[in-house]
Every structure is written in structure tokens, then in C-alpha cells.
Design a protein around this motif. Structure first.
Motif, PDB file in Angstrom:
ATOM      1  N   SER A  40       4.635 -13.650 -13.272  1.00  0.00           N
ATOM      2  CA  SER A  40       5.018 -13.857 -14.636  1.00  0.00           C
ATOM      3  C   SER A  40       5.214 -12.355 -15.407  1.00  0.00           C
ATOM      4  CB  SER A  40       3.851 -14.332 -15.548  1.00  0.00           C
ATOM      5  OG  SER A  40       2.768 -13.550 -15.863  1.00  0.00           O
ATOM      6  N   VAL A  41       4.580 -11.332 -15.006  1.00  0.00           N
ATOM      7  CA  VAL A  41       5.053 -10.057 -15.482  1.00  0.00           C
ATOM      8  C   VAL A  41       6.372  -9.661 -14.974  1.00  0.00           C
ATOM      9  CG1 VAL A  41       4.358  -7.562 -14.987  1.00  0.00           C
ATOM     10  CG2 VAL A  41       2.627  -9.370 -15.755  1.00  0.00           C
ATOM     11  N   ALA A  42       6.557  -9.793 -13.556  1.00  0.00           N
ATOM     12  CA  ALA A  42       7.942  -9.586 -13.012  1.00  0.00           C
ATOM     13  C   ALA A  42       9.128 -10.143 -13.995  1.00  0.00           C
ATOM     14  CB  ALA A  42       7.684  -9.890 -11.587  1.00  0.00           C
ATOM     15  N   ALA A  43       8.922 -11.508 -13.908  1.00  0.00           N
ATOM     16  CA  ALA A  43       9.959 -12.346 -14.758  1.00  0.00           C
ATOM     17  C   ALA A  43      10.138 -11.809 -16.094  1.00  0.00           C
ATOM     18  CB  ALA A  43       9.431 -13.800 -14.566  1.00  0.00           C
ATOM     19  N   SER A  44       9.090 -11.741 -16.750  1.00  0.00           N
ATOM     20  CA  SER A  44       9.198 -11.268 -18.372  1.00  0.00           C
ATOM     21  C   SER A  44      10.044  -9.813 -18.048  1.00  0.00           C
ATOM     22  CB  SER A  44       7.852 -11.221 -18.823  1.00  0.00           C
ATOM     23  OG  SER A  44       7.977 -10.916 -20.194  1.00  0.00           O
ATOM     24  N   GLN A  45       9.623  -8.827 -17.580  1.00  0.00           N
ATOM     25  CA  GLN A  45      10.286  -7.762 -17.595  1.00  0.00           C
ATOM     26  C   GLN A  45      11.648  -7.735 -17.131  1.00  0.00           C
ATOM     27  OE1 GLN A  45       8.433  -4.058 -15.979  1.00  0.00           O
ATOM     28  NE2 GLN A  45      10.091  -3.875 -14.486  1.00  0.00           N
ATOM     29  N   LEU A  46      12.257  -8.526 -16.105  1.00  0.00           N
ATOM     30  CA  LEU A  46      13.469  -8.589 -15.625  1.00  0.00           C
ATOM     31  C   LEU A  46      14.329  -9.284 -16.845  1.00  0.00           C
ATOM     32  CD1 LEU A  46      13.041  -9.896 -12.173  1.00  0.00           C
ATOM     33  CD2 LEU A  46      14.099  -7.978 -12.776  1.00  0.00           C
ATOM     34  N   PHE A  47      13.700 -10.417 -17.814  1.00  0.00           N
ATOM     35  CA  PHE A  47      14.497 -10.794 -18.828  1.00  0.00           C
ATOM     36  C   PHE A  47      14.142 -10.123 -20.075  1.00  0.00           C
ATOM     37  CE2 PHE A  47      14.023 -14.663 -16.123  1.00  0.00           C
ATOM     38  CZ  PHE A  47      15.679 -14.878 -15.910  1.00  0.00           C
ATOM     39  N   GLY A 104       8.277   8.499  -4.450  1.00  0.00           N
ATOM     40  CA  GLY A 104       8.163   7.578  -3.128  1.00  0.00           C
ATOM     41  C   GLY A 104       7.802   6.132  -3.279  1.00  0.00           C
ATOM     42  N   ILE A 105       7.242   5.690  -4.470  1.00  0.00           N
ATOM     43  CA  ILE A 105       6.908   4.384  -4.481  1.00  0.00           C
ATOM     44  C   ILE A 105       8.168   3.376  -4.458  1.00  0.00           C
ATOM     45  CG2 ILE A 105       7.134   4.288  -7.076  1.00  0.00           C
ATOM     46  CD1 ILE A 105       4.111   2.953  -4.996  1.00  0.00           C
ATOM     47  N   TRP A 106       9.179   4.031  -4.743  1.00  0.00           N
ATOM     48  CA  TRP A 106      10.349   3.155  -4.599  1.00  0.00           C
ATOM     49  C   TRP A 106      10.690   2.563  -3.413  1.00  0.00           C
ATOM     50  CZ3 TRP A 106       9.768   0.971  -9.018  1.00  0.00           C
ATOM     51  CH2 TRP A 106       9.325   1.760  -9.947  1.00  0.00           C
ATOM     52  N   GLU A 146      10.704  -1.366   0.790  1.00  0.00           N
ATOM     53  CA  GLU A 146      10.008  -2.202   2.148  1.00  0.00           C
ATOM     54  C   GLU A 146       9.242  -3.609   1.925  1.00  0.00           C
ATOM     55  OE1 GLU A 146       7.032  -1.081   5.810  1.00  0.00           O
ATOM     56  OE2 GLU A 146       7.368   0.196   4.170  1.00  0.00           O
ATOM     57  N   ILE A 147       8.279  -3.474   0.865  1.00  0.00           N
ATOM     58  CA  ILE A 147       7.717  -4.389   0.449  1.00  0.00           C
ATOM     59  C   ILE A 147       8.814  -5.760   0.100  1.00  0.00           C
ATOM     60  CG2 ILE A 147       6.244  -5.577  -1.154  1.00  0.00           C
ATOM     61  CD1 ILE A 147       4.652  -3.783   0.972  1.00  0.00           C
ATOM     62  N   TRP A 148       9.607  -5.606  -0.738  1.00  0.00           N
ATOM     63  CA  TRP A 148      10.613  -6.332  -1.196  1.00  0.00           C
ATOM     64  C   TRP A 148      11.315  -7.377   0.088  1.00  0.00           C
ATOM     65  CZ3 TRP A 148      11.630 -10.476  -3.608  1.00  0.00           C
ATOM     66  CH2 TRP A 148      12.963 -10.743  -4.088  1.00  0.00           C
ATOM     67  N   GLU A 149      11.654  -6.163   0.937  1.00  0.00           N
ATOM     68  CA  GLU A 149      12.667  -6.818   2.290  1.00  0.00           C
ATOM     69  C   GLU A 149      11.646  -7.557   3.113  1.00  0.00           C
ATOM     70  OE1 GLU A 149      15.540  -6.251   2.926  1.00  0.00           O
ATOM     71  OE2 GLU A 149      15.977  -5.136   1.335  1.00  0.00           O
ATOM     72  N   ALA A 150      10.498  -7.333   2.928  1.00  0.00           N
ATOM     73  CA  ALA A 150       9.360  -8.253   3.979  1.00  0.00           C
ATOM     74  C   ALA A 150       9.034  -9.528   3.130  1.00  0.00           C
ATOM     75  CB  ALA A 150       8.103  -7.291   3.952  1.00  0.00           C
ATOM     76  N   PHE A 154      19.930  -9.906 -10.125  1.00  0.00           N
ATOM     77  CA  PHE A 154      19.197  -8.870 -10.300  1.00  0.00           C
ATOM     78  C   PHE A 154      19.392  -7.933  -8.998  1.00  0.00           C
ATOM     79  CE2 PHE A 154      16.862 -11.585 -13.198  1.00  0.00           C
ATOM     80  CZ  PHE A 154      17.117 -10.888 -14.350  1.00  0.00           C
ATOM     81  N   SER A 155      19.709  -6.532  -9.323  1.00  0.00           N
ATOM     82  CA  SER A 155      19.494  -5.609  -8.165  1.00  0.00           C
ATOM     83  C   SER A 155      18.185  -5.495  -7.382  1.00  0.00           C
ATOM     84  CB  SER A 155      20.144  -4.165  -8.659  1.00  0.00           C
ATOM     85  OG  SER A 155      19.091  -3.761  -9.622  1.00  0.00           O
ATOM     86  N   ASP A 156      18.265  -4.813  -6.460  1.00  0.00           N
ATOM     87  CA  ASP A 156      17.051  -4.786  -5.611  1.00  0.00           C
ATOM     88  C   ASP A 156      16.056  -3.510  -6.444  1.00  0.00           C
ATOM     89  OD1 ASP A 156      17.465  -6.424  -3.648  1.00  0.00           O
ATOM     90  OD2 ASP A 156      18.079  -4.743  -2.119  1.00  0.00           O
ATOM     91  N   MET A 157      16.750  -2.725  -7.020  1.00  0.00           N
ATOM     92  CA  MET A 157      16.015  -1.470  -7.811  1.00  0.00           C
ATOM     93  C   MET A 157      15.377  -2.165  -8.980  1.00  0.00           C
ATOM     94  SD  MET A 157      15.596   1.554  -7.615  1.00  0.00           S
ATOM     95  CE  MET A 157      13.558   1.424  -8.191  1.00  0.00           C
ATOM     96  N   ARG A 158      15.868  -3.283  -9.660  1.00  0.00           N
ATOM     97  CA  ARG A 158      15.215  -3.871 -10.711  1.00  0.00           C
ATOM     98  C   ARG A 158      14.251  -4.776 -10.293  1.00  0.00           C
ATOM     99  NH1 ARG A 158      18.940  -6.344 -15.456  1.00  0.00           N
ATOM    100  NH2 ARG A 158      16.723  -6.180 -16.324  1.00  0.00           N
ATOM    101  N   ILE A 159      14.384  -5.349  -9.105  1.00  0.00           N
ATOM    102  CA  ILE A 159      13.353  -6.184  -8.703  1.00  0.00           C
ATOM    103  C   ILE A 159      12.179  -5.173  -8.162  1.00  0.00           C
ATOM    104  CG2 ILE A 159      12.827  -7.431  -6.495  1.00  0.00           C
ATOM    105  CD1 ILE A 159      14.396  -9.206  -8.407  1.00  0.00           C
ATOM    106  N   CYS A 160      12.282  -3.894  -7.573  1.00  0.00           N
ATOM    107  CA  CYS A 160      11.269  -3.185  -7.266  1.00  0.00           C
ATOM    108  C   CYS A 160      10.762  -2.942  -8.451  1.00  0.00           C
ATOM    109  CB  CYS A 160      11.854  -2.028  -6.327  1.00  0.00           C
ATOM    110  SG  CYS A 160      12.309  -2.445  -4.885  1.00  0.00           S
ATOM    111  N   ARG A 161      11.223  -2.475  -9.656  1.00  0.00           N
ATOM    112  CA  ARG A 161      10.713  -2.083 -10.754  1.00  0.00           C
ATOM    113  C   ARG A 161       9.781  -3.147 -11.299  1.00  0.00           C
ATOM    114  NH1 ARG A 161      16.193   0.656 -13.430  1.00  0.00           N
ATOM    115  NH2 ARG A 161      15.811   2.629 -12.049  1.00  0.00           N
ATOM    116  N   ALA A 162      10.400  -4.623 -11.030  1.00  0.00           N
ATOM    117  CA  ALA A 162       9.578  -5.567 -11.591  1.00  0.00           C
ATOM    118  C   ALA A 162       8.128  -5.747 -10.738  1.00  0.00           C
ATOM    119  CB  ALA A 162      10.109  -6.898 -11.377  1.00  0.00           C
ATOM    120  N   LEU A 163       8.291  -5.544  -9.307  1.00  0.00           N
ATOM    121  CA  LEU A 163       7.153  -5.526  -8.486  1.00  0.00           C
ATOM    122  C   LEU A 163       6.089  -4.273  -8.709  1.00  0.00           C
ATOM    123  CD1 LEU A 163       9.075  -5.807  -5.058  1.00  0.00           C
ATOM    124  CD2 LEU A 163       7.308  -7.438  -6.073  1.00  0.00           C
ATOM    125  N   ALA A 164       6.580  -3.163  -9.274  1.00  0.00           N
ATOM    126  CA  ALA A 164       5.808  -2.117  -9.687  1.00  0.00           C
ATOM    127  C   ALA A 164       4.803  -2.673 -11.026  1.00  0.00           C
ATOM    128  CB  ALA A 164       6.489  -1.041 -10.040  1.00  0.00           C
TER     129      ALA A 164
END
Length: 397
Positions: free
Chosen positions: A298-305, A156-158, A163-167, A254-264
């Protein structure tokens, strides 16, 4: 360690501790004392010192005034021992007799606490509370940080993070459309739209940097104007993570799903700081707000790359290390100078931390957990003048 849902909250700016927290506190008091003839709210310490610039009174009055006349009392020189951001709500009957009171504190990120309850101390769902311990668990299992989050938060976290990413995206796009002078009296004009246009005149590499600035500025300016933003981890640092992630999605698809994983993963690191130190500017200075926002980006960017566990942790360590000692000294108590620029610079610094760490193999001497402890101690050693009181530093220029 508690849920990462404590890190991301959607609400009106300009300050999670000064607007979202007090607004929620007013709602709590109204729910238990809705029959009063009049209300009085006393603000203490840092909350009173910078409350007018942060629109604390506006946030409270929007809740209480529709029900009854409300008086705001400012006591910036009275610091309660529990936390610098203290509030006392009182309700009186028609004869002027006190019928109910509620003392509560806004401890950062819109979270409330007092001697009887602490929203920051909800049920622990993570057994580990340091990045070192998390790596020791997930490393041998071959898991990533976001998989660790999913393991304890559930699937359910996704939906929540989407919702957070859309905001976050809305706050960027609304900020880019808005122009004019920000409220508050400093005469500060919005710059986001201009920066985005000017970026088109530069080389490709400088265009990228200009766009990052523009996206981070857009959110920070929305926050300063009292618009709706997402705490990351606070309103004062709300431009850093969206600025970086919006840029990366626009330019790297990057897809929304990958962005959400980076946010996590980003929230996991912020949660470690929140658990072991603080994300409150009134408690540890801006290193706990913009500094931690830079960590998250920085965490989000590093994970995405494609960063490894060690490279991601290294990026986070650098992001916080190079914000150590950053004071919270807003001019006129407004979340404008130097706050807005700091968000733009921190967004750029987050991308630099990602690049630097991904050039390495992830090996480094100082760990993220060690820097968190140094940040905690540094924050406690800072005089109150430099912790959201507008009593020192740039605030008195």
C-alpha cells in the motif's frame, strides 16, 4: 533503527523463519564444527510443529548431510523462552562424544539470534524509529520517505534494491510459467496461470484485479514449492509486494527507478513494524507477515500514484488495521492454505488502501504507529495455537 536491507532477503521458500533461517544456522554451525562424525539437530516449539510442512528438515539436511550423517529431532511441545522457533545443533565424534553445540533461534525474516548475538540488533543507521518522528523530520524539509532512506543508507541502496526488484520479477514470471500440483500432500494445484488467462475474459476493471491476483499467486506458489523468492517482509508474505508492483509496472509503465524508490519507502514502514513489534508469524501471527506485506504494498502504490506523506501513512495504517488479529494457522504446516490466497487478497487490499487514502486529504484519527503497537499487543495476546503451530484455527479442519 537498522538498515532496510534486513527486510528484503533473497532465498528459497517456503518460509523465511523455517527454511532460510535454519539453513543459515546450519551453515554457521558447519563453519565452526566441520569435523564431526555425525550431527543432531533438535527443533523446538513452532519450528518443530510446522517444520515438516515448511521443509525445515530439508533446508538443514541440504547443508549438513553432505558432511556427515544428520539426525533431526522434533520437539513441538517444548517452547524455549527466548523465541518459539528454537534450534539446537550438536556435533559428535566417532566415539559419540559431544564436541560442539549451538543453540539459536529463527526470529523472522531469515534473521537469527540467541543470548550471545542478535542479527536483528545490528548497528542503527536511522535516528528515528516511528513514522511520526520521521514525518516530523522530513515534512518541514520537503523530503519524501525514499529520500529519507537514501539519506541514511547511501546511494548504494539503489543497486541493492534493483537486485531485489529483478528477483521479484523473476519469481512472478517463473510462477506464471509453472503449473501442476504443489508438493506437500494437500493436492493443491497452482492457479496463477489460470487466473491470468481467465482475467482476459472480463471487463477492464476486473481484468486488472485478476492480474493482481495472478501475479501475487505466482510468487506465493513459487514460495510454496521451495522456489527462490524475496522476503517482503517474510517468505510467507512474499507474493503481496511483487504482485502489486509487477501489475503497476505492466499497466502504468513505471520505471525501475521509481519502483525501487517505492520499495525503499515500503521497507521503511516494515522496518518500523520490525523494530517496534514483530514480523514473525510464530510471535504475532499472520498479521505480522501478510498484514505487513499489505502495508508495504500500500505504501509503494500510494507513493507511485503521488500520495503525500500523510496519504501514504494513512494507506499503511488501513492496511495493517484491517489485518489485526490475523492468525497463523497453516493446514498441515504447509505454506499453502490459507497462505497463498491471503497473499492475493492482501495485494488487492493494498490497492484499495491506496485508492481510499488518495481520495482523502490524509487526515485520520488513528496513526500507523498506534496500530503497530496494537498489533504487537494483539500478537502477544493470541494463544500459541494461532501462531504457526498448526494447532488451531484453519489448521485443524
Amino acid at each position: 533503527m537498522e538498515s532496510i536491507r534486513q527486510i528484503y532477503r533473497i532465498g528459497k521458500g517456503p518460509s523465511s523463519s523455517h527454511t532460510i533461517g535454519p539453513s543459515r544456522a546450519a551453515e554457521m554451525f558447519l563453519s565452526r564444527c566441520n569435523h564431526a562424525a555425525r550431527y543432531r539437530v533438535t527443533l523446538y516449539g513452532s519450528l518443530a510443529a510446522t517444520g515438516k510442512g515448511h521443509m525445515t528438515d530439508v533446508a538443514i539436511l541440504e547443508v549438513l548431510e553432505p558432511r556427515a550423517t544428520t539426525e533431526i529431532v522434533w520437539k513441538p511441545d517444548v517452547f524455549k523462552p527466548f523465541h518459539p522457533n528454537g534450534m539446537l545443533f550438536e556435533g559428535f565424534d566417532t566415539e559419540g562424544r559431544l564436541i560442539d553445540s549451538f543453540e539459536v533461534y529463527s526470529i523472522g525474516g531469515g534473521v537469527l539470534a540467541n543470548r550471545d548475538f542478535n542479527e536483528q540488533k545490528t548497528q542503527d543507521i536511522y535516528p528515528e524509529s516511528t513514522i511520526k518522528d520521521i514525518i516530523n523530520i522530513i515534512g518541514p524539509e520537503g523530503l519524501s520517505y525514499w529520500e529519507y532512506v537514501e539519506k541514511y543508507e547511501g546511494s548504494g541502496i539503489w543497486d541493492y534494491l534493483q537486485e531485489i526488484w529483478e528477483a521479484m520479477k523473476r519469481s512472478v514470471e517463473e510462477g506464471l510459467l509453472a503449473e501442476g500440483v504443489l508438493p506437500g500432500g494437500l493436492g493443491l494445484r497452482r492457479k496463477a496461470a489460470t487466473y491470468l488467462i481467465k482475467s482476459k475474459a472480463y471487463s477492464k476493471s476486473l481484468q486488472g484485479r485478476g492480474r493482481v491476483y495472478a501475479y501475487a499467486l505466482a510468487v506465493s506458489e513459487q514460495n510454496a514449492a521451495g522456489g527462490k523468492v524475496v522476503t517482503a517482509p517474510t517468505c510467507g508474505s512474499s507474493g503481496v509486494v511483487p504482485g502489486v508492483l509487477y501489475y503497476l509496472q505492466q499497466t502504468r509503465e513505471f520505471s525501475d527507478m521509481r519502483i525501487c524508490r517505492a520499495l525503499a519507502s515500503a521497507a521503511l514502514f516494515a522496518n518500523v513494524v520490525r523494530t517496534n513489534a514483530s514480523i514473525s508469524g510464530a510471535e504475532v501471527g499472520c498479521q505480522g507477515e501478510v498484514g505487513v506485506g499489505c502495508v508495504m504494498a500500500s505504501v509503494a502504490a500510494s507513493q507511485l500514484f503521488g500520495g503525500s506523506l500523510a496519504q501514504i501513512e494513512y494507506a499503511a495504517e488501513m492496511a495493517l488495521e484491517h489485518h489485526l488479529g490475523l492468525t497463523c494457522d497453516p493446514m498441515c504446516g504447509l505454506v499453502q492454505i490459507p497462505c497463498i490466497e491471503r497473499n492475493a487478497f492482501a495485494a488487492a487490499r493494498a490497492l484499495d488502501a491506496n485508492t481510499y487514502s488518495n481520495f482523502s486529504d490524509g487526515s485520520h484519527r488513528v496513526s500507523f504507529d498506534q496500530v503497530v503497537e496494537v498489533m504487537r499487543q494483539t500478537g502477544h495476546d493470541l494463544p500459541s495455537l494461532y501462531k504457526e503451530t498448526s494447532g488451531g484455527g484453519l489448521a485443524i479442519i
